[in-house]
Enzyme design. Structure first.
Site, PDB file in Angstrom:
ATOM      1  N   LYS A 154       0.390  -9.963   7.437  1.00 34.64           N
ATOM      2  CA  LYS A 154       0.616  -8.564   7.770  1.00 34.64           C
ATOM      3  C   LYS A 154      -0.716  -8.023   8.237  1.00 34.64           C
ATOM      4  CE  LYS A 154       1.692  -3.970   6.298  1.00 34.64           C
ATOM      5  NZ  LYS A 154       1.914  -2.949   5.305  1.00 34.64           N
TER       6      LYS A 154
ATOM      7  N   TYR B  14     -12.116  -6.139  -4.983  1.00 29.77           N
ATOM      8  CA  TYR B  14     -13.203  -5.319  -5.558  1.00 29.77           C
ATOM      9  C   TYR B  14     -14.548  -5.675  -4.929  1.00 29.77           C
ATOM     10  CZ  TYR B  14     -16.536  -2.951  -8.438  1.00 29.77           C
ATOM     11  OH  TYR B  14     -17.583  -2.160  -8.831  1.00 29.77           O
TER      12      TYR B  14
ATOM     13  N   TYR C  36      -2.436 -10.449   3.651  1.00 25.19           N
ATOM     14  CA  TYR C  36      -2.398  -9.006   3.884  1.00 25.19           C
ATOM     15  C   TYR C  36      -3.793  -8.551   4.337  1.00 25.19           C
ATOM     16  CZ  TYR C  36      -1.039  -4.089   2.933  1.00 25.19           C
ATOM     17  OH  TYR C  36      -0.747  -2.752   3.021  1.00 25.19           O
TER      18      TYR C  36
ATOM     19  N   THR D  49       0.833  -1.200   0.000  1.00 19.24           N
ATOM     20  CA  THR D  49       0.000   0.000   0.000  1.00 19.24           C
ATOM     21  C   THR D  49       0.868   1.250   0.000  1.00 19.24           C
ATOM     22  OG1 THR D  49      -1.743  -1.192   1.153  1.00 19.24           O
ATOM     23  CG2 THR D  49      -1.810   1.210   1.288  1.00 19.24           C
TER      24      THR D  49
END
Lengths: 298, 298
Positions: B173, B113, B143, B50
């Site tokens: 993470k 999405y 993630y 990110t």
């Protein structure tokens, strides 16, 4: 294309995408479905949207599906593919590919990974995309679907885009379900096509200055929606319009009882007799057996 | 690679990606930044996350950045690129590309999405990805960043993935900021690396059985974080650890006053003397002039 409309008006189906046993797009069944939708009375096909599972397909798969629709003989001006993805270079590439096929009107999500982006940032993203495409034929329908993209498109950004790029931003698909927003946009931006993203809202939106719809249930009830669109202003047909609208609402409610896209696919499998239509690509899944039975018995 | 660790443990920097004047990745400055991070004491670099603006880059741009890091001489086992995108075929392609470079541990967003996906659907997506990659070297760090992906990864799905693909899912993470979730995961899945996504939480998470961190502020304070990581269990260094931790917290707070990524880039521009570092690709934008001045005066 002398008959290319300058902005989209009418009934556009957010077409489903059939998959083969390996969960790859089934191009034969897709071409057939596109012809079916036009024959039912759709003004055009908004392929590769949320309902079409576009975001589950690679760039190459998306391009191949659009090519199939064109090769199948659907007039390019009737095709409104989704081309907005998270990364600007890929949105540019998908849009240029559409233009290369004579497909000039596209439906564009904002970049939707980063959340809480500023209005300046959202404007800058759309501006960068249009400037990089640099093609005067381009006509963009903005795609406002905050419950999925989590990146809403506020009226203030639309106003800036209309001012900065006259003739490029021709409409918006508003899938928020927020009718007050659709009404306000239709009032604020005359000549800009506000298209309802939910079938039952097309009729009230037409009465409020809207331009039509891009919807999912039109995979099932395009003929009724097209009838409503063409006759809603004719007092002599008021009863028939109300009856068609009632069927649209009923179909939408039926398809919304369980997961909507899986339901639409199950109902299309039933209509066509092709069980392959029930497949979806993960993370979306077909209906569970008991849901399917309950839906199709209805 | 005999020294490839079986699971990630330590301080991994969610590396920023510098851009050139055309807003394309600046490969020279990126290679330099990777070397700086290793020299500062990072155990590895979680590039293309990110913070690295990965979702603003095309597949080709992502692959080129990873190739640059490898060519710059960063050991492949120190590179943990993000490869999870919205479409399974592209996640598979990005991951295979990493494996082809000897980069075996990747950080994988869920397809992000579609929202409100079921646990079955989320499991099916990760399973389809791993099955299509079909490479026994693959090590996946999940993630979890629900505030950005809007697709959380629940412990029940992790449990199913660990059971179905032993040795493949090596960690997570957790960027949710929800420390209770991190603690619970570390307790529930021994041997599975729970990595804090926020710098200040690494120390408490290490004490709760966590494995380290993948963080943004480590672009600025990697040396302090590495010191905390290596010495937190040494009573003789308790004071120095607390002092380093205080600097980490201060840096994080400073970088969070305005937009975090833009702030980190402005601070990196200041450190390196290269103003080009301040660029971001839309919809993200650099700090406004007055924000920048307030931040850098601090």
């Amino acid at each position: 294309m002398t008959d290319t409309p300058s902005r989209p008006q009418g009934v556009f189906c957010a077409a489903l995408t059939p998959l083969d046993a390996a969960l790859n797009p089934d191009h034969g069944a897709f071409a057939e479905h596109c012809h079916y939708l036009i024959a039912e009375g759709c003004d055009g096909i908004a392929l590769l949207g949320t309902t079409g599972e576009a975001n589950s397909f690679s760039t190459a798969e998306r391009q191949a599906l659009l090519e199939t629709a064109v090769k199948a003989g659907i007039a390019p001006h009737r095709l409104l593919p989704g081309t907005g993805v998270v990364a600007i270079p890929e949105t540019v590439a998908l849009t240029r590919h559409a233009l290369s096929l004579g497909v000039e009107t596209i439906v564009m999500l904002p970049p939707f990974y980063y959340k809480g982006v500023t209005e300046d940032g959202l404007f800058a993203a759309y501006a960068a995309i249009v400037e990089r495409i640099a093609d005067p034929r381009l006509k963009v329908v903005l795609y406002h679907i905050p419950q999925m993209s989590a990146v809403p498109i506020p009226a203030t950004v639309i106003e800036r885009l209309l001012a900065a790029f006259p003739g490029t931003f021709v409409g918006i698909k508003d899938s928020s379900g927020d009718f007050a927003n659709m009404e306000a946009l239709a009032k604020r931006f005359p000549g800009f096509s506000v298209l309802a993203g939910a079938d039952p809202l097309m009729l009230p939106l037409l009465r409020a200055g809207g331009a039509g719809c891009i919807t999912a249930t039109s995979n099932l009830v395009a003929a009724d929606l097209a009838f409503v669109y063409r006759n809603h202003a004719d007092p002599a047909k008021a009863d028939a319009v109300e009856a068609a609208q009632a069927r649209v609402v009923a179909a939408r409610n039926r398809a919304s009882r369980f997961a909507q896209m899986a339901s639409l696919k199950a109902m299309t499998a039933q209509r066509t007799g092709n069980p392959g239509w029930e497949r979806l690509r993960p993370p979306l899944l077909p209906l569970a057996a008991e849901e399917r039975a309950a839906l199709l018995a209805g």
